[in-house]
Write a protein that holds these residues in place. Structure first.
Motif, PDB file in Angstrom:
ATOM      1  N   PRO A 106       2.450  25.657  28.890  1.00  0.00           N
ATOM      2  CA  PRO A 106       2.490  25.677  27.434  1.00  0.00           C
ATOM      3  C   PRO A 106       3.187  24.456  26.841  1.00  0.00           C
ATOM      4  CG  PRO A 106       4.030  27.289  28.337  1.00  0.00           C
ATOM      5  CD  PRO A 106       3.249  26.729  29.480  1.00  0.00           C
ATOM      6  N   ARG A 107       2.684  23.993  25.724  1.00  0.00           N
ATOM      7  CA  ARG A 107       3.382  23.035  24.873  1.00  0.00           C
ATOM      8  C   ARG A 107       3.655  21.657  25.489  1.00  0.00           C
ATOM      9  NH1 ARG A 107       8.227  24.527  21.535  1.00  0.00           N
ATOM     10  NH2 ARG A 107       9.299  24.821  23.490  1.00  0.00           N
ATOM     11  N   VAL A 108       2.966  21.296  26.551  1.00  0.00           N
ATOM     12  CA  VAL A 108       3.188  19.976  27.120  1.00  0.00           C
ATOM     13  C   VAL A 108       1.868  19.215  27.108  1.00  0.00           C
ATOM     14  CG1 VAL A 108       3.973  18.686  29.127  1.00  0.00           C
ATOM     15  CG2 VAL A 108       5.012  20.883  28.590  1.00  0.00           C
ATOM     16  N   GLY A 109       1.903  17.954  26.650  1.00  0.00           N
ATOM     17  CA  GLY A 109       0.700  17.147  26.563  1.00  0.00           C
ATOM     18  C   GLY A 109       0.169  16.755  27.933  1.00  0.00           C
ATOM     19  N   ALA A 110      -1.145  16.460  28.001  1.00  0.00           N
ATOM     20  CA  ALA A 110      -1.814  16.156  29.268  1.00  0.00           C
ATOM     21  C   ALA A 110      -1.157  14.989  30.007  1.00  0.00           C
ATOM     22  CB  ALA A 110      -3.285  15.846  29.006  1.00  0.00           C
ATOM     23  N   LEU A 111      -0.885  13.898  29.269  1.00  0.00           N
ATOM     24  CA  LEU A 111      -0.299  12.718  29.907  1.00  0.00           C
ATOM     25  C   LEU A 111       1.063  13.046  30.509  1.00  0.00           C
ATOM     26  CD1 LEU A 111      -0.615   9.639  30.399  1.00  0.00           C
ATOM     27  CD2 LEU A 111       0.667   9.288  28.278  1.00  0.00           C
ATOM     28  N   GLU A 112       1.844  13.818  29.765  1.00  0.00           N
ATOM     29  CA  GLU A 112       3.181  14.191  30.246  1.00  0.00           C
ATOM     30  C   GLU A 112       3.084  15.122  31.461  1.00  0.00           C
ATOM     31  OE1 GLU A 112       6.063  13.174  30.126  1.00  0.00           O
ATOM     32  OE2 GLU A 112       7.168  14.886  30.946  1.00  0.00           O
ATOM     33  N   ILE A 113       2.094  16.003  31.478  1.00  0.00           N
ATOM     34  CA  ILE A 113       1.916  16.884  32.642  1.00  0.00           C
ATOM     35  C   ILE A 113       1.688  16.038  33.891  1.00  0.00           C
ATOM     36  CG2 ILE A 113       0.307  18.506  33.740  1.00  0.00           C
ATOM     37  CD1 ILE A 113      -0.069  19.847  31.065  1.00  0.00           C
ATOM     38  N   VAL A 114       0.821  15.025  33.750  1.00  0.00           N
ATOM     39  CA  VAL A 114       0.483  14.188  34.903  1.00  0.00           C
ATOM     40  C   VAL A 114       1.684  13.319  35.303  1.00  0.00           C
ATOM     41  CG1 VAL A 114      -1.075  12.407  35.767  1.00  0.00           C
ATOM     42  CG2 VAL A 114      -1.949  14.222  34.262  1.00  0.00           C
ATOM     43  N   ALA A 115       2.339  12.693  34.302  1.00  0.00           N
ATOM     44  CA  ALA A 115       3.488  11.836  34.602  1.00  0.00           C
ATOM     45  C   ALA A 115       4.619  12.650  35.236  1.00  0.00           C
ATOM     46  CB  ALA A 115       3.973  11.140  33.333  1.00  0.00           C
ATOM     47  N   ALA A 116       4.841  13.858  34.712  1.00  0.00           N
ATOM     48  CA  ALA A 116       5.907  14.710  35.256  1.00  0.00           C
ATOM     49  C   ALA A 116       5.632  15.047  36.719  1.00  0.00           C
ATOM     50  CB  ALA A 116       6.044  15.987  34.430  1.00  0.00           C
ATOM     51  N   ALA A 117       4.346  15.283  37.023  1.00  0.00           N
ATOM     52  CA  ALA A 117       3.987  15.570  38.415  1.00  0.00           C
ATOM     53  C   ALA A 117       4.302  14.367  39.300  1.00  0.00           C
ATOM     54  CB  ALA A 117       2.510  15.941  38.516  1.00  0.00           C
ATOM     55  N   GLY A 118       4.109  13.173  38.748  1.00  0.00           N
ATOM     56  CA  GLY A 118       4.431  11.963  39.497  1.00  0.00           C
ATOM     57  C   GLY A 118       5.928  11.842  39.751  1.00  0.00           C
ATOM     58  N   ARG A 119       6.710  12.087  38.706  1.00  0.00           N
ATOM     59  CA  ARG A 119       8.177  12.008  38.861  1.00  0.00           C
ATOM     60  C   ARG A 119       8.658  13.052  39.858  1.00  0.00           C
ATOM     61  NH1 ARG A 119       7.832  11.700  33.150  1.00  0.00           N
ATOM     62  NH2 ARG A 119       8.642  13.817  32.948  1.00  0.00           N
ATOM     63  N   GLU A 120       8.096  14.245  39.740  1.00  0.00           N
ATOM     64  CA  GLU A 120       8.506  15.296  40.662  1.00  0.00           C
ATOM     65  C   GLU A 120       8.167  14.933  42.104  1.00  0.00           C
ATOM     66  OE1 GLU A 120       7.686  20.011  41.372  1.00  0.00           O
ATOM     67  OE2 GLU A 120       7.569  19.220  39.346  1.00  0.00           O
ATOM     68  N   GLY A 121       7.088  14.175  42.269  1.00  0.00           N
ATOM     69  CA  GLY A 121       6.679  13.738  43.602  1.00  0.00           C
ATOM     70  C   GLY A 121       7.410  12.484  44.051  1.00  0.00           C
ATOM     71  N   ALA A 132      -0.146   7.639  35.468  1.00  0.00           N
ATOM     72  CA  ALA A 132      -0.739   8.764  34.733  1.00  0.00           C
ATOM     73  C   ALA A 132      -1.809   8.234  33.779  1.00  0.00           C
ATOM     74  CB  ALA A 132       0.335   9.537  33.971  1.00  0.00           C
ATOM     75  N   GLU A 133      -1.486   7.152  33.080  1.00  0.00           N
ATOM     76  CA  GLU A 133      -2.463   6.549  32.168  1.00  0.00           C
ATOM     77  C   GLU A 133      -3.669   6.032  32.941  1.00  0.00           C
ATOM     78  OE1 GLU A 133      -0.487   3.619  29.735  1.00  0.00           O
ATOM     79  OE2 GLU A 133       0.921   5.109  28.928  1.00  0.00           O
ATOM     80  N   GLU A 134      -3.404   5.373  34.075  1.00  0.00           N
ATOM     81  CA  GLU A 134      -4.491   4.831  34.888  1.00  0.00           C
ATOM     82  C   GLU A 134      -5.431   5.951  35.361  1.00  0.00           C
ATOM     83  OE1 GLU A 134      -3.166   3.161  38.600  1.00  0.00           O
ATOM     84  OE2 GLU A 134      -5.236   2.828  39.281  1.00  0.00           O
ATOM     85  N   TYR A 135      -4.851   7.035  35.882  1.00  0.00           N
ATOM     86  CA  TYR A 135      -5.682   8.106  36.434  1.00  0.00           C
ATOM     87  C   TYR A 135      -6.463   8.841  35.338  1.00  0.00           C
ATOM     88  CZ  TYR A 135      -4.005   7.871  41.278  1.00  0.00           C
ATOM     89  OH  TYR A 135      -3.748   7.493  42.561  1.00  0.00           O
ATOM     90  N   LEU A 136      -5.822   9.084  34.210  1.00  0.00           N
ATOM     91  CA  LEU A 136      -6.544   9.768  33.134  1.00  0.00           C
ATOM     92  C   LEU A 136      -7.690   8.887  32.625  1.00  0.00           C
ATOM     93  CD1 LEU A 136      -3.761  11.627  31.079  1.00  0.00           C
ATOM     94  CD2 LEU A 136      -5.419  12.590  32.687  1.00  0.00           C
ATOM     95  N   SER A 137      -7.459   7.577  32.564  1.00  0.00           N
ATOM     96  CA  SER A 137      -8.545   6.667  32.166  1.00  0.00           C
ATOM     97  C   SER A 137      -9.668   6.682  33.187  1.00  0.00           C
ATOM     98  CB  SER A 137      -8.047   5.221  32.043  1.00  0.00           C
ATOM     99  OG  SER A 137      -7.027   5.137  31.111  1.00  0.00           O
ATOM    100  N   LEU A 138      -9.284   6.521  34.462  1.00  0.00           N
ATOM    101  CA  LEU A 138     -10.289   6.522  35.524  1.00  0.00           C
ATOM    102  C   LEU A 138     -11.138   7.793  35.474  1.00  0.00           C
ATOM    103  CD1 LEU A 138      -8.397   5.354  38.761  1.00  0.00           C
ATOM    104  CD2 LEU A 138     -10.438   4.294  37.745  1.00  0.00           C
ATOM    105  N   LEU A 139     -10.475   8.917  35.191  1.00  0.00           N
ATOM    106  CA  LEU A 139     -11.167  10.206  35.197  1.00  0.00           C
ATOM    107  C   LEU A 139     -11.811  10.520  33.847  1.00  0.00           C
ATOM    108  CD1 LEU A 139      -8.527  12.034  37.363  1.00  0.00           C
ATOM    109  CD2 LEU A 139     -10.965  11.955  37.927  1.00  0.00           C
ATOM    110  N   ASN A 140     -11.864   9.490  32.989  1.00  0.00           N
ATOM    111  CA  ASN A 140     -12.570   9.626  31.711  1.00  0.00           C
ATOM    112  C   ASN A 140     -12.054  10.750  30.832  1.00  0.00           C
ATOM    113  OD1 ASN A 140     -14.640   7.500  32.280  1.00  0.00           O
ATOM    114  ND2 ASN A 140     -15.120   8.917  33.958  1.00  0.00           N
ATOM    115  N   VAL A 141     -10.755  10.972  30.845  1.00  0.00           N
ATOM    116  CA  VAL A 141     -10.152  11.885  29.868  1.00  0.00           C
ATOM    117  C   VAL A 141      -9.865  11.051  28.617  1.00  0.00           C
ATOM    118  CG1 VAL A 141      -8.209  13.418  29.333  1.00  0.00           C
ATOM    119  CG2 VAL A 141      -9.113  13.308  31.683  1.00  0.00           C
TER     120      VAL A 141
END
Ligand SMILES: Nc1ncnc2c1ncn2[C@@H]1O[C@H](COP(=O)(O)OP(=O)(O)O)[C@@H](O)[C@H]1O
Ligand SMILES: Nc1ncnc2c1ncn2[C@@H]1O[C@H](COP(=O)(O)OP(=O)(O)O)[C@@H](O)[C@H]1O
Ligand SMILES: [Mg+2]
Ligand SMILES: [Mg+2]
Lengths: 233, 262
Positions: A106-121, A132-141
């Protein structure tokens, strides 16, 4: 090369206590391994136990017998007996999992969800942001969606956010459960590319791919799960 | 990667048992909790969750069993052997307790700022300006308008009261926080916001938490591990998503399926 993942005599049955204790034997005596750069594709019809096996490797399902050895730094850890906190640490640093569905946050933007997953990893926060920006662009979001929570996205868009989230970190083991299921040909090709990049980087992948052309492109070995069909008594 | 996990538990519980006369409150509960771990205790009403939490927080005396807690000096102490002064100090500084009923967790006739400041003073803060500054900061962190610092909790909504309880408890940087149904009785949207807040603070501060809830979706969102209780005993325990997605015990399967049906 030494395997990063090794299944050794793994068996799994479900007992359905709410349905007269029916016992559902799924797989028995499963043996296979995945080395760096390999992509093991699990084959077999629906219900064969492919997803269950991935979940067992991820520690999400237990198994009744056998071992799931996964390399964690200098050690082989058996997921079948590891403590919860060890499994959670391995999910952060060692094994990633991409399921067919995004469990919406809930309440978290797509880019932040992806970036947060990166930080957590374990990625540095700037690297996580850029990737996160690169992958979302590549995946045509579309960029206009990046700040929005994915709850309202289409199935395909959610799935692409999910893939970006699952692939962003540099984990040595990746488990993919039909990541291309709801994607069009163009985005399937992007996923194939991303999987190839991971293989080149020495990641060991175990995946389920419904699509034959995707499977043919990424698989280094196909393991037919029906060979492990439980011998019902 | 092994060395990123602490090897000494923060809390070590063995065979913890409490009878109320003949009746079992909880029995033979054993587990270890490590720093940064969130453990959810789930089960139906009367299963022993609150009894267990009260025993752990030393509010209730055990009939049998032991609780060891690793103090800030690194030494694990049997909680039954603490002096009253040591026990009070733990409760006021190293531990927090967020209660379902905010009137039990807050001082209802003391201002919001006073509720937070009181805990700070218990750890030795004396400078009025610093205490007020820290209280203001914490109101912000729990998303309460800083302009409400002089209002009393009686004037607050249920969600705000719970957020104030969280600020009051976390301001002393405790290492272990007990929560008893912190979100129940709140509207769904208020609950979602509170859960987000708790989740963020717990991971940011690396807290160990034991949270009692009858709501499996709360457990799924917040916890790393689950213990399922029934009739005062732990009948199933493990990694949260394992217990919820592959439940083994008949009772756990029932709990999980009733959630799906709801
Ligand atoms: N959590 C579960 N509880 C009970 N049965 C399950 C569970 N997960 C999977 N199964 C059953 O296990 C069998 C294998 O399912 P699955 O692993 O999803 O197969 P596949 O991915 O090959 O289609 C199916 O009969 C399925 O219904
Ligand atoms: N103060 C008490 N006196 C007598 N019995 C009690 C008392 N508190 C709890 N019990 C009993 O102990 C059992 C566990 O209760 P409790 O710990 O409150 O469960 P939960 O929090 O899971 O609802 C129940 O059978 C309850 O009736
Ligand atoms: Mg499947
Ligand atoms: Mg209770």
């Amino acid at each position: 090369m030494q395997p990063l993942v090794q299944l050794d005599g793994v068996s799994k049955a479900f007992t359905l206590h709410l349905h007269e204790g029916v016992r559902l034997d799924v797989v028995s005596d499963v043996n296979f391994s995945a080395a760096p750069g390999e992509c093991i594709v699990l084959g077999g019809p629906s219900g064969a136990g492919k997803s269950s096996l991935l979940k067992i490797v991820y520690g999400n399902y237990s198994c009744d017998a056998g071992h799931i050895w996964i390399r964690d730094g200098g050690e082989m850890i058996d997921v079948a007996t590891a403590e919860p906190r060890r499994i959670l640490a391995m999910r952060r640093h060692v094994m990633g999992y991409v399921s067919q569905f995004l469990r919406v946050i809930p309440r978290v933007g797509a880019l932040e969800i992806v970036a947060a997953a990166g930080r957590e990893g374990g990625l540095d926060s700037q690297v996580a942001q850029d990737r996160a920006e690169e992958y979302l662009s590549l995946l045509n979001v579309p960029e206009r969606l990046w700040t929005l929570p994915p709850a309202t996205f289409s199935g395909g868009e959610q799935q692409r956010v999910n893939i970006a989230r699952g692939l962003i970190a540099d984990r040595p083991v990746l488990l993919l459960d039909e990541p291309t299921a709801s994607l069009d040909a163009r985005n399937r090709a992007v996923v194939v590319d991303l999987v190839e990049r991971k293989k080149k980087a020495g990641v060991a992948i175990i995946g389920i791919f419904h699509d034959e052309d995707v499977r043919d492109k990424v698989a280094t070995h196909v393991v037919d799960v029906t060979h492990f069909a439980a011998k019902t008594a | 990667m092994l060395n990123d996990l602490p090897d000494a538990p923060l809390l070590s519980v063995r065979d913890l048992t409490r009878y109320y006369g003949e009746r079992i409150g909880c029995a033979d509960v054993s587990f270890d909790l490590y720093e940064g771990e969130v453990l959810a205790v789930v089960g139906e009403s009367g299963s022993g969750k609150s009894t267990l939490l009260s025993l752990l927080a030393t509010e209730l005396e055990a009939s049998a069993g032991s609780i060891r807690y690793r103090m800030r000096d690194g030494i694990a102490r049997d909680l039954a052997t603490l002096t009253e002064a040591e026990r009070r100090l733990l409760l006021r500084t190293d531990w927090g307790f967020v209660r379902q009923d905010s009137t039990q967790g807050l001082r209802m006739s003391v201002s919001a700022g006073g509720n937070i400041g009181e805990r700070l003073m218990a750890v030795g803060a004396r400078h009025y300006g610093n205490i007020r500054g820290t209280s203001l900061d914490w109101l912000g962190r729990v998303e309460i308008d800083r302009g409400r610092i002089d209002d009393i909790p009686k004037a607050f909504s249920g969600g705000m009261r719970q957020r104030l309880q969280i600020a009051r408890n976390l301001v002393t940087h405790p290492r272990l926080v007990f929560m008893d149904e912190p979100t129940s009785g709140l509207d769904v949207s208020v609950q979602a916001r509170l859960l987000d807040l708790i989740r963020g603070l717990v991971s940011e501060l690396g807290l160990a938490v034991i949270i009692v809830t009858h709501d499996l979706s709360v457990a799924r969102l917040l916890s790393h591990r689950i213990m399922v209780m029934k009739g005062g005993r732990v009948i199933e325990a493990g990694l949260t998503d394992r217990v919820l997605d592959d439940p083994h015990q008949p009772y756990t399967q029932l709990l999980v399926s009733s959630v799906l049906a709801a």
